[in-house]
Scaffold this motif. Sequence first.
Motif, PDB file in Angstrom:
ATOM      1  N   UNK A  17      60.886 -18.221 -40.405  1.00  0.00           N
ATOM      2  CA  UNK A  17      60.380 -18.311 -39.039  1.00  0.00           C
ATOM      3  C   UNK A  17      61.242 -17.454 -38.107  1.00  0.00           C
ATOM      4  N   UNK A  18      62.566 -17.567 -38.229  1.00  0.00           N
ATOM      5  CA  UNK A  18      63.476 -16.755 -37.415  1.00  0.00           C
ATOM      6  C   UNK A  18      63.316 -15.270 -37.737  1.00  0.00           C
ATOM      7  N   UNK A  19      63.167 -14.961 -39.019  1.00  0.00           N
ATOM      8  CA  UNK A  19      62.999 -13.585 -39.476  1.00  0.00           C
ATOM      9  C   UNK A  19      61.724 -12.977 -38.892  1.00  0.00           C
ATOM     10  N   UNK A  20      60.649 -13.767 -38.867  1.00  0.00           N
ATOM     11  CA  UNK A  20      59.364 -13.276 -38.362  1.00  0.00           C
ATOM     12  C   UNK A  20      59.376 -13.138 -36.837  1.00  0.00           C
ATOM     13  N   UNK A  21      60.152 -13.970 -36.150  1.00  0.00           N
ATOM     14  CA  UNK A  21      60.308 -13.797 -34.704  1.00  0.00           C
ATOM     15  C   UNK A  21      60.915 -12.431 -34.416  1.00  0.00           C
ATOM     16  N   UNK A  22      61.919 -12.053 -35.222  1.00  0.00           N
ATOM     17  CA  UNK A  22      62.548 -10.740 -35.048  1.00  0.00           C
ATOM     18  C   UNK A  22      61.543  -9.621 -35.295  1.00  0.00           C
ATOM     19  N   UNK A  23      60.749  -9.722 -36.377  1.00  0.00           N
ATOM     20  CA  UNK A  23      59.725  -8.709 -36.679  1.00  0.00           C
ATOM     21  C   UNK A  23      58.716  -8.611 -35.534  1.00  0.00           C
ATOM     22  N   UNK A  24      58.256  -9.779 -35.049  1.00  0.00           N
ATOM     23  CA  UNK A  24      57.250  -9.805 -33.992  1.00  0.00           C
ATOM     24  C   UNK A  24      57.778  -9.140 -32.727  1.00  0.00           C
ATOM     25  N   UNK A  25      59.021  -9.433 -32.366  1.00  0.00           N
ATOM     26  CA  UNK A  25      59.612  -8.823 -31.170  1.00  0.00           C
ATOM     27  C   UNK A  25      59.761  -7.320 -31.325  1.00  0.00           C
ATOM     28  N   UNK A  26      60.106  -6.866 -32.521  1.00  0.00           N
ATOM     29  CA  UNK A  26      60.237  -5.425 -32.771  1.00  0.00           C
ATOM     30  C   UNK A  26      58.889  -4.733 -32.576  1.00  0.00           C
ATOM     31  N   UNK A  27      57.844  -5.285 -33.206  1.00  0.00           N
ATOM     32  CA  UNK A  27      56.513  -4.677 -33.084  1.00  0.00           C
ATOM     33  C   UNK A  27      56.008  -4.726 -31.642  1.00  0.00           C
ATOM     34  N   UNK A  28      56.263  -5.836 -30.949  1.00  0.00           N
ATOM     35  CA  UNK A  28      55.797  -5.978 -29.571  1.00  0.00           C
ATOM     36  C   UNK A  28      56.499  -4.982 -28.649  1.00  0.00           C
ATOM     37  N   UNK A  29      57.828  -4.863 -28.788  1.00  0.00           N
ATOM     38  CA  UNK A  29      58.590  -3.941 -27.937  1.00  0.00           C
ATOM     39  C   UNK A  29      58.242  -2.484 -28.223  1.00  0.00           C
ATOM     40  N   UNK A  30      58.181  -2.123 -29.499  1.00  0.00           N
ATOM     41  CA  UNK A  30      57.855  -0.740 -29.847  1.00  0.00           C
ATOM     42  C   UNK A  30      56.427  -0.392 -29.468  1.00  0.00           C
ATOM     43  N   UNK A  31      55.536  -1.351 -29.650  1.00  0.00           N
ATOM     44  CA  UNK A  31      54.137  -1.107 -29.307  1.00  0.00           C
ATOM     45  C   UNK A  31      53.938  -0.959 -27.816  1.00  0.00           C
ATOM     46  N   UNK A  32      54.761  -1.690 -27.029  1.00  0.00           N
ATOM     47  CA  UNK A  32      54.622  -1.612 -25.571  1.00  0.00           C
ATOM     48  C   UNK A  32      55.203  -0.321 -25.023  1.00  0.00           C
ATOM     49  N   UNK A  33      56.206   0.253 -25.740  1.00  0.00           N
ATOM     50  CA  UNK A  33      56.871   1.432 -25.220  1.00  0.00           C
ATOM     51  C   UNK A  33      56.351   2.737 -25.759  1.00  0.00           C
ATOM     52  N   UNK A  34      55.450   2.716 -26.694  1.00  0.00           N
ATOM     53  CA  UNK A  34      54.925   3.937 -27.301  1.00  0.00           C
ATOM     54  C   UNK A  34      53.517   3.678 -27.806  1.00  0.00           C
ATOM     55  N   UNK A  35      53.038   4.595 -28.619  1.00  0.00           N
ATOM     56  CA  UNK A  35      51.707   4.450 -29.179  1.00  0.00           C
ATOM     57  C   UNK A  35      51.729   3.350 -30.237  1.00  0.00           C
ATOM     58  N   UNK A  36      51.096   2.216 -29.933  1.00  0.00           N
ATOM     59  CA  UNK A  36      51.089   1.092 -30.865  1.00  0.00           C
ATOM     60  C   UNK A  36      50.489   1.423 -32.212  1.00  0.00           C
TER      61      UNK A  36
END
Length: 222
Positions: A17-36
């Motif tokens: 669960x903690x590991x997936x929170x990290x993955x989700x935040x990475x995808x969300x931040x990168x997707x918000x700052x560039x081409x998702x």
Amino acid sequence: MLIVGGIFVFFSGFIYFLFMIAWLNIFTLLGAGSDGSLIILGAGILALIAGVINIKDYFFTKGEVTLSMSAKNRTGLIKRMGKLTNASSMAAMIGGTVILAIVANAYELLCTAGFPMIYTSVLSMHDLSDIERYMYLVFYNLVYVIPLAIIVIVFSATMGKRKLTEKEGQTLKLMSGIMMIGMGTMLAIDPVLLQSPLVAMMLIAGSILLSLIITMVRKSLK
């Protein structure tokens, strides 16, 4: 067995669960700052690579490139688990089990990162609140620990008479590899496909069927 196994199952779900929170935040931040779409494409390529390595592990168990825990680490963990039965008290046994559970799952995180990566990358594509996203992660991890809980219960009920053989473990690697290649391909070509329950069920059924065919053909050739 139930206490030690139950603690392992709990921490398997909690650490993931903690590991997936990290993955989700990475995808969300990168997707918000560039081409998702590029981020999703990258996740698809990583899933394809992980799938190919898992299939390789089915046919060739030896090699430097693998997503399996090394025999040395696995043997060391098994020995430490065996020593838990000689703990001086219940509190000591539980404390030792917690530590070993964290260590074991830390070993396995990178070995089994493919599916959490795919799941969180698709989840990041939806416009959901943080609470909704975390509830989806909770749901994923509940489903993830159900088979582990069943294994613990069966193992305890039979006093360890029924164990997963090496061949069965390799077949599971083959099945997960085929599944990850299918999901990775969809992520790279059309991520929207993975949002369809029908497509997901067909992918799972197809992976199981193809795995059975490959294992039967391989067995007949020996």
